[in-house]
Design a protein around this motif. Sequence first.
Motif, PDB file in Angstrom:
ATOM      1  N   UNK A  27       0.796  -1.267  -0.161  1.00  0.00           N
ATOM      2  CA  UNK A  27      -0.156   0.097   0.040  1.00  0.00           C
ATOM      3  C   UNK A  27       0.926   1.182  -0.066  1.00  0.00           C
ATOM      4  N   UNK A  28       0.295   2.213  -0.840  1.00  0.00           N
ATOM      5  CA  UNK A  28      -0.626   2.343  -1.845  1.00  0.00           C
ATOM      6  C   UNK A  28      -0.096   1.711  -3.202  1.00  0.00           C
ATOM      7  N   UNK A  29      -0.918   0.699  -3.596  1.00  0.00           N
ATOM      8  CA  UNK A  29      -0.583   0.154  -4.849  1.00  0.00           C
ATOM      9  C   UNK A  29      -1.211   0.681  -6.158  1.00  0.00           C
ATOM     10  N   UNK A  30      -1.914   2.015  -5.850  1.00  0.00           N
ATOM     11  CA  UNK A  30      -2.540   2.556  -7.056  1.00  0.00           C
ATOM     12  C   UNK A  30      -1.719   3.158  -8.023  1.00  0.00           C
ATOM     13  N   UNK A  31      -0.420   3.522  -7.676  1.00  0.00           N
ATOM     14  CA  UNK A  31       0.528   4.124  -8.384  1.00  0.00           C
ATOM     15  C   UNK A  31       1.349   3.098  -9.081  1.00  0.00           C
ATOM     16  N   UNK A  32       1.370   1.950  -8.739  1.00  0.00           N
ATOM     17  CA  UNK A  32       2.298   0.991  -9.376  1.00  0.00           C
ATOM     18  C   UNK A  32       1.690  -0.176  -9.950  1.00  0.00           C
ATOM     19  N   UNK A  33       0.681  -0.700  -9.688  1.00  0.00           N
ATOM     20  CA  UNK A  33      -0.150  -1.759 -10.376  1.00  0.00           C
ATOM     21  C   UNK A  33       0.413  -3.039 -10.314  1.00  0.00           C
ATOM     22  N   UNK A  34      -0.139  -4.243 -10.980  1.00  0.00           N
ATOM     23  CA  UNK A  34       0.145  -5.601 -10.567  1.00  0.00           C
ATOM     24  C   UNK A  34       1.463  -5.915 -11.122  1.00  0.00           C
ATOM     25  N   UNK A  35       2.136  -5.176 -12.127  1.00  0.00           N
ATOM     26  CA  UNK A  35       3.356  -5.338 -12.338  1.00  0.00           C
ATOM     27  C   UNK A  35       4.556  -5.220 -11.370  1.00  0.00           C
ATOM     28  N   UNK A  36       4.233  -4.230 -10.361  1.00  0.00           N
ATOM     29  CA  UNK A  36       5.060  -4.060  -9.191  1.00  0.00           C
ATOM     30  C   UNK A  36       5.027  -5.148  -8.367  1.00  0.00           C
ATOM     31  N   UNK A  37       3.752  -5.832  -8.177  1.00  0.00           N
ATOM     32  CA  UNK A  37       3.811  -6.983  -7.354  1.00  0.00           C
ATOM     33  C   UNK A  37       4.462  -8.112  -7.826  1.00  0.00           C
ATOM     34  N   UNK A  38       4.502  -8.255  -9.256  1.00  0.00           N
ATOM     35  CA  UNK A  38       5.194  -9.406 -10.002  1.00  0.00           C
ATOM     36  C   UNK A  38       6.895  -9.086  -9.806  1.00  0.00           C
ATOM     37  N   UNK A  39       7.200  -7.825  -9.998  1.00  0.00           N
ATOM     38  CA  UNK A  39       8.909  -7.399  -9.692  1.00  0.00           C
ATOM     39  C   UNK A  39       9.220  -7.608  -8.428  1.00  0.00           C
TER      40      UNK A  39
END
Length: 216
Positions: free
Chosen positions: A135-147
């Motif tokens: 959090x906050x993930x709104x500026x990063x998106x799902x690609x950030x999770x993958x990275x």
Amino acid sequence: MQNNKAFSWEAFEETPVVGILRNVSQEEVDFIVPIYISSGYSSLEITMNTEGATQLIAQLRDDYPSLNVGAGTVCSMDDLEKALMAGVQFIVTPIVNVEVIAKCKSLEVPVFSGALTPTEIYTAWEAGASAVKIFPCSQFGFQYIKDVLAPLNTIKVLPTGGVTKENISDFFAAGATGVGMGSSLFPKEMIKEKDEKALRNHLSLIKNQIYHTIKV
């Protein structure tokens, strides 16, 4: 009220979403929750900066024994104590507070600690977080999770902020254990208009997308 019923991981894993209610009234909660539960969801947090949060939490525990009821926006030990006294079954924080995590761990109360950077994520996990709320993930998106999960693949993550019905499948495909959703799960207009049919259809659509992603 005492915390006499443990958080159901089985129910959460069936539909791994934490619904977030902030600044809601008792009337709005009474409208939302029966629809939420009947649509197949099991975990709901009331943020501690909501007026009357502890009363809402206690009422939810009394009225909906099948629901995992949590407290969100828990930033301090004082917040934690108030939430526990209200009977919460899990804790969500927007930050890394190692003391809060340790206390929850000692009480065997699941805690989803907020964190953003890889260092914060690792720190929260090592401190004993049950899962790390990205959090906050709104500026990063799902690609950030993958990275992030490329090197930190043993950590359970719960992206929150920016998760919508359009991208929720991408977050799970990227490796998320669950997600946190607020206004994207509970659209304000549907709540304001008390449009039960629209809300039920909306919740069902999201659940179906999750199901098709995690059950593959």
